[in-house]
Design an enzyme around this catalytic site. Structure first.
Site, mmCIF file in Angstrom:
data_model
loop_
_atom_site.group_PDB
_atom_site.id
_atom_site.type_symbol
_atom_site.label_atom_id
_atom_site.label_comp_id
_atom_site.label_asym_id
_atom_site.label_seq_id
_atom_site.Cartn_x
_atom_site.Cartn_y
_atom_site.Cartn_z
ATOM 1 N N ARG A 124 0.853 -1.190 0.000
ATOM 2 C CA ARG A 124 0.000 0.000 0.000
ATOM 3 C C ARG A 124 0.890 1.242 0.000
ATOM 4 O O ARG A 124 1.854 1.329 0.750
ATOM 5 C CB ARG A 124 -0.905 0.032 1.228
ATOM 6 C CG ARG A 124 -2.054 -0.950 1.153
ATOM 7 C CD ARG A 124 -2.961 -0.860 2.350
ATOM 8 N NE ARG A 124 -2.310 -1.360 3.547
ATOM 9 C CZ ARG A 124 -1.721 -0.623 4.461
ATOM 10 N NH1 ARG A 124 -1.712 0.697 4.368
ATOM 11 N NH2 ARG A 124 -1.150 -1.169 5.517
ATOM 12 N N TYR B 202 -1.766 -3.247 -6.841
ATOM 13 C CA TYR B 202 -1.543 -3.949 -5.574
ATOM 14 C C TYR B 202 -2.847 -4.014 -4.753
ATOM 15 O O TYR B 202 -3.597 -3.028 -4.678
ATOM 16 C CB TYR B 202 -0.437 -3.253 -4.741
ATOM 17 C CG TYR B 202 -0.373 -3.874 -3.364
ATOM 18 C CD1 TYR B 202 0.197 -5.143 -3.197
ATOM 19 C CD2 TYR B 202 -0.982 -3.266 -2.272
ATOM 20 C CE1 TYR B 202 0.184 -5.757 -1.961
ATOM 21 C CE2 TYR B 202 -0.992 -3.876 -1.026
ATOM 22 C CZ TYR B 202 -0.413 -5.118 -0.887
ATOM 23 O OH TYR B 202 -0.447 -5.737 0.332
ATOM 24 N N GLY B 203 -3.046 -5.127 -4.080
ATOM 25 C CA GLY B 203 -4.273 -5.411 -3.334
ATOM 26 C C GLY B 203 -4.888 -4.241 -2.586
ATOM 27 O O GLY B 203 -5.973 -3.771 -2.928
ATOM 28 N N LYS C 73 -9.648 -2.159 1.942
ATOM 29 C CA LYS C 73 -9.239 -1.043 2.796
ATOM 30 C C LYS C 73 -10.002 0.236 2.449
ATOM 31 O O LYS C 73 -10.399 0.998 3.329
ATOM 32 C CB LYS C 73 -7.746 -0.793 2.664
ATOM 33 C CG LYS C 73 -6.890 -1.994 2.964
ATOM 34 C CD LYS C 73 -7.063 -2.440 4.378
ATOM 35 C CE LYS C 73 -6.069 -3.543 4.709
ATOM 36 N NZ LYS C 73 -6.274 -4.041 6.068
ATOM 37 N N HIS D 74 -10.164 -2.230 11.920
ATOM 38 C CA HIS D 74 -9.123 -3.100 11.365
ATOM 39 C C HIS D 74 -8.908 -4.250 12.346
ATOM 40 O O HIS D 74 -7.894 -4.319 13.031
ATOM 41 C CB HIS D 74 -7.848 -2.260 11.190
ATOM 42 C CG HIS D 74 -6.782 -2.903 10.371
ATOM 43 N ND1 HIS D 74 -5.459 -2.579 10.486
ATOM 44 C CD2 HIS D 74 -6.835 -3.862 9.410
ATOM 45 C CE1 HIS D 74 -4.745 -3.288 9.634
ATOM 46 N NE2 HIS D 74 -5.553 -4.081 8.980
ATOM 47 N N SER E 91 -0.895 -3.773 10.301
ATOM 48 C CA SER E 91 -0.720 -4.722 9.205
ATOM 49 C C SER E 91 0.522 -5.595 9.418
ATOM 50 O O SER E 91 1.549 -5.101 9.890
ATOM 51 C CB SER E 91 -0.554 -3.965 7.892
ATOM 52 O OG SER E 91 -1.633 -3.093 7.725
ATOM 53 N N ALA E 92 0.392 -6.856 9.035
ATOM 54 C CA ALA E 92 1.502 -7.822 9.096
ATOM 55 C C ALA E 92 2.033 -8.024 10.515
ATOM 56 O O ALA E 92 3.227 -8.193 10.726
ATOM 57 C CB ALA E 92 2.627 -7.427 8.139
ATOM 58 N N CYS E 93 1.133 -7.997 11.496
ATOM 59 C CA CYS E 93 1.541 -8.264 12.891
ATOM 60 C C CYS E 93 0.851 -9.508 13.434
ATOM 61 O O CYS E 93 0.737 -9.690 14.645
ATOM 62 C CB CYS E 93 1.229 -7.071 13.781
ATOM 63 S SG CYS E 93 2.386 -5.717 13.572
ATOM 64 N N GLY E 94 0.341 -10.343 12.552
ATOM 65 C CA GLY E 94 -0.165 -11.643 12.993
ATOM 66 C C GLY E 94 -1.671 -11.730 13.201
ATOM 67 O O GLY E 94 -2.135 -12.616 13.913
ATOM 68 N N LYS E 95 -2.448 -10.861 12.557
ATOM 69 C CA LYS E 95 -3.910 -10.962 12.716
ATOM 70 C C LYS E 95 -4.413 -12.274 12.132
ATOM 71 O O LYS E 95 -5.228 -12.957 12.742
ATOM 72 C CB LYS E 95 -4.624 -9.802 12.026
ATOM 73 C CG LYS E 95 -4.667 -8.539 12.856
ATOM 74 C CD LYS E 95 -5.883 -7.662 12.595
ATOM 75 C CE LYS E 95 -6.069 -7.299 11.158
ATOM 76 N NZ LYS E 95 -4.940 -6.520 10.626
ATOM 77 N N ASN F 84 -2.772 -15.023 11.732
ATOM 78 C CA ASN F 84 -2.356 -16.134 12.597
ATOM 79 C C ASN F 84 -3.264 -16.254 13.815
ATOM 80 O O ASN F 84 -3.672 -17.349 14.191
ATOM 81 C CB ASN F 84 -0.914 -15.924 13.076
ATOM 82 C CG ASN F 84 0.091 -16.136 11.960
ATOM 83 O OD1 ASN F 84 -0.251 -16.683 10.919
ATOM 84 N ND2 ASN F 84 1.304 -15.685 12.160
ATOM 85 N N ASP G 73 -9.338 -9.637 9.182
ATOM 86 C CA ASP G 73 -8.775 -8.306 8.894
ATOM 87 C C ASP G 73 -9.714 -7.146 9.216
ATOM 88 O O ASP G 73 -9.257 -6.109 9.675
ATOM 89 C CB ASP G 73 -8.366 -8.235 7.415
ATOM 90 C CG ASP G 73 -7.476 -7.034 7.104
ATOM 91 O OD1 ASP G 73 -6.576 -6.744 7.916
ATOM 92 O OD2 ASP G 73 -7.679 -6.386 6.060
ATOM 93 N N ARG H 192 1.511 -12.192 -1.123
ATOM 94 C CA ARG H 192 0.186 -12.461 -0.546
ATOM 95 C C ARG H 192 -0.490 -13.681 -1.153
ATOM 96 O O ARG H 192 -0.170 -14.098 -2.263
ATOM 97 C CB ARG H 192 -0.722 -11.236 -0.796
ATOM 98 C CG ARG H 192 -0.222 -9.945 -0.173
ATOM 99 C CD ARG H 192 -0.649 -9.838 1.263
ATOM 100 N NE ARG H 192 -0.180 -8.633 1.904
ATOM 101 C CZ ARG H 192 -0.800 -8.057 2.932
ATOM 102 N NH1 ARG H 192 -1.921 -8.567 3.405
ATOM 103 N NH2 ARG H 192 -0.308 -6.988 3.510
ATOM 104 N N ARG I 282 3.466 -4.317 17.990
ATOM 105 C CA ARG I 282 4.752 -4.995 17.827
ATOM 106 C C ARG I 282 5.784 -4.098 18.491
ATOM 107 O O ARG I 282 6.127 -3.029 17.968
ATOM 108 C CB ARG I 282 5.046 -5.155 16.332
ATOM 109 C CG ARG I 282 6.363 -5.817 16.018
ATOM 110 C CD ARG I 282 6.609 -5.786 14.516
ATOM 111 N NE ARG I 282 5.846 -6.809 13.821
ATOM 112 C CZ ARG I 282 6.309 -8.031 13.546
ATOM 113 N NH1 ARG I 282 7.533 -8.378 13.889
ATOM 114 N NH2 ARG I 282 5.570 -8.895 12.910
ATOM 115 N N ASN J 123 -0.477 -18.422 22.046
ATOM 116 C CA ASN J 123 -1.203 -17.202 22.424
ATOM 117 C C ASN J 123 -2.554 -17.511 23.061
ATOM 118 O O ASN J 123 -3.149 -16.670 23.722
ATOM 119 C CB ASN J 123 -1.384 -16.290 21.206
ATOM 120 C CG ASN J 123 -0.056 -15.703 20.741
ATOM 121 O OD1 ASN J 123 0.885 -15.613 21.526
ATOM 122 N ND2 ASN J 123 0.030 -15.322 19.479
HETATM 123 C C1 OXD Z 1 -3.019 -4.628 5.331
HETATM 124 C C2 OXD Z 1 -3.731 -5.750 4.717
HETATM 125 O O1 OXD Z 1 -2.100 -4.062 4.714
HETATM 126 O O2 OXD Z 1 -4.587 -6.335 5.389
HETATM 127 O O3 OXD Z 1 -3.385 -4.283 6.460
HETATM 128 O O4 OXD Z 1 -3.487 -6.066 3.551
HETATM 129 MN MN MN Z 2 -5.048 -5.326 7.221
#
Ligand code: OXD
Ligand code: MN
Length: 604
Positions: free
Chosen positions: A83, A211-212, A220, A240, A262-266, A268, A291, A389, A420, A516
């Site tokens: 993004r 990009y997504g 988003k 989010h 973003s990319a912190c393990g949601k 997972n 997400d 992704r 994080r 966790n």
């Molecule tokens: C982000 C996503 O960037 O979910 O938060 O793709």
């Molecule tokens: Mn996200």
């Protein structure tokens, strides 16, 4: 001239009863000048036709059917892999409405700037018309959008990520309003890239990116930025957040929603598999969303959540059978992989997957790759981009919750904010009440990850993990959170977690992933008033004896290191918060400053 073509390739004429929609599509087609218009109805037959076309045009590579049934590979432009927040704007009439955390442009200026980029951008291309719903079509949460795009990759991703097709059009009806989403990859020129949101016009214009997060406009752009704006006006929230249910041995399910940057393990956490000792006891985790959560106050005064999406657009590197077996199972079929390594036998690979690396392949940059390859400085060249992704239907997740389909949403008992941090915040703490919890969320910060363009590891403030996604002034957003709390008879409890705390040698102090669940079960104990907690200046933390640590071999020193409160560091953070909050001026709710002052006193 432009005409509404058949809805499907079968020739069935599509009835477009909504005049506003017809006119808008014509107008945008006149601007972008596509060869043809293709309305999507969401059928499987249509899916196959689009996939065939995308393979023919080179947008997708069909993966090895034996290894990856129904799956495809896509490589985006190498400068278009995350993004681009610096090119993302909230275009409200007044800058005040967008607030200090958003890039702002006046609507007239933004339309004028982007119009030439769209002008003729779809020549020799099709314009796909994608009617979709975010939220179950037959639920009070549903919001209709229509995306126009010249990217088959985007169209096929949107089919996975949204309730796309005829049902959304039916729901729209002749008079309904919809989010007008215009997207063109144009020529993917970074200098002509803009992601523009016009919340007052219920409109999104995105150009120059495939990009997504920039291009799948239901995600988003609509389900967070536009939806958060709508939510403030209509009395609900777009967050989010992942949504999970924890089933206890008696079969009772407690739902939690959790916000992480973003990319912190949601993903997972949303698909967590409890370690065997908990599985044996009968604990299960159910995935409702990974997400985005839309939250509404129910008739009973509780908070209810629905996942407005239908798919997962998850980070791939590091995903394996140990870190997230459910994600691995989810992406086994009907998946689109983006920017991973493509192997000779049309399979895919990424760093962190279990097993040996292939002998050779084509990297995310489209270049030949082999294990051990380094650049001129000796730095390893990655096969997969760190933000590569997978897009897969959520329903394929083994822990998919049937309550995803509950039209009134699932009742939320606790909200979690996650960060994080190598130090600063402890493994977990609980807010004293809703107002304190709103402050905990508002004062969140986290280290930057690969999901957004910028310097990795840099700590930035990220209130409620919504900094890049809030479609209006965050001061009003904090107020909205406080107001929602007042409307709740039984507000969810609020917690903060940090799975990423490190020792001085840089090793993680907490095992994370499936483990966790231990923290989540402590939260459940707190919700049910089964355990006390220890008060420290920032909130309430567990006593070591109250968290199930069986099998972890955790020493008292390790435990203490996970919860150690460094006053100096907190005071420094408070100063940083102050600077951040000062940017909101007088609009900032006084409750936030009040809570901050209380914390300062406690720390002193
Ligand atoms: C982000 C996503 O960037 O979910 O938060 O793709
Ligand atoms: Mn996200």
């Amino acid at each position: 001239m432009y005409f509404i073509s058949s809805f499907d390739y079968t020739g069935d004429e599509m009835k477009i009863t909504n005049k506003k929609l017809k006119n808008w599509v014509q107008k945008m087609a006149t601007l972008c000048q596509p060869d043809r218009l293709v309305w999507l109805n969401g059928s499987n037959q249509e899916k196959r036709r689009l996939e065939t076309e995308a393979v023919k045009s080179g947008e997708l590579v069909k993966l090895n059917e034996k290894k990856w049934p129904g799956s495809f590979y896509h490589r985006s432009h190498f400068l278009d892999v995350a993004r681009t927040e610096s090119l993302t704007f909230i275009c409200t009439k007044s800058q005040e409405e967008a607030g200090p955390t958003n890039n702002w442009m006046a609507p007239s200026q933004a339309y004028a700037k982007a119009r030439p980029y769209f002008q003729g951008a779809m020549k020799k291309r099709a314009m796909y018309v994608l009617p979709f719903s975010m939220g179950l079509v037959n639920s009070p949460f549903a919001k209709i959008g229509v995306q126009l795009t010249d990217s088959l990759y985007v169209a096929l991703n949107m089919r996975i990520m949204t309730h796309l097709g005829e049902a959304a059009l039916k729901k729209l009806g002749p008079e309904g309003d919809f989010t007008k989403c215009l997207h063109s990859k144009a020529n993917l020129d970074e200098k002509k890239r803009l992601i523009l949101h016009f919340p007052e016009d219920n409109t999104i214009w995105s150009v120059g990116s495939g990009y997504g997060g920039n291009a799948l406009l239901g995600k988003k752009c609509m389900a967070l930025r536009i939806a958060s704006f709508m939510g403030e006006k209509e009395g609900w929230m777009a967050e989010h957040m992942l949504i999970v249910g924890i089933e206890d041995p008696k079969g009772r399910i407690t739902y939690l929603a959790a916000a992480f940057p973003s990319a912190c393990g949601k993903t997972n956490l949303a698909m967590l598999i409890p370690p065997e000792i908990f599985r044996k006891k009968g604990y299960k985790i159910w995935t409702v969303g990974d997400d985005i959560a839309w939250l509404r106050i129910g008739k009973d005064g509780s908070l209810y959540a629905q996942n407005p999406e239908t798919g997962i657009f998850g980070v791939v590197p590091g995903t394996n059978n140990k870190t997230n077996p459910h994600a691995v199972a989810t992406m086994r079929k009907n998946t689109i992989f983006t920017n991973v390594l493509l192997t000779k036998d049309r399979s895919v690979w990424w760093e962190g997957v279990k097993g040996p690396a292939p002998q050779e392949g084509i990297s995310w940059k489209g270049e030949p790759w082999r294990p051990g390859l380094t650049d001129e400085k000796g730095i390893p060249i990655l096969g997969a981009h760190p933000n590569s992704r997978f897009t897969a239907p959520l329903i394929q997740c083994p822990s998919f919750s049937k309550h995803y389909f509950d039209t009134k949403g699932v009742p939320i008992s606790a909200l979690i904010f996650g960060a994080r941090h190598a130090s600063l915040s402890p493994l977990v703490y609980e807010a004293r009440d809703w107002e304190h919890g709103v402050y905990v969320g508002a004062s969140m910060s986290s280290e930057r990850t690969a999901a957004q363009v910028g310097k990795l590891g840099e700590v930035r403030r990220d209130p409620m993990a919504m900094l890049p996604f809030c479609g209006y002034n965050m001061a009003a957003y904090f107020q909205h959170w406080l107001d929602i709390g007042k409307g709740l008879k039984k507000p969810p409890r609020i917690f903060h977690v940090n799975w990423f705390r490190k020792d001085p040698q840089g090793r993680f102090l907490w095992p994370g992933f499936g483990e966790n669940i231990r923290v989540l079960l402590w939260m459940l104990d707190r919700l049910n008033n089964r355990v006390p907690a220890k008060e420290i200046p920032i909130g309430l933390i567990p006593n070591k004896t109250d968290m199930n640590l069986t099998g972890l071999n955790m020493s008292d020193e390790q435990w203490d290191a996970l919860f150690q409160l460094n006053r100096e560091e907190w005071l420094k953070d408070l100063n940083n918060q102050k600077e951040f909050f000062a940017t909101f001026g007088r609009g900032l709710p006084e409750e936030i400053l009040g809570q901050q002052e209380k914390l300062l006193q406690k720390l002193k």
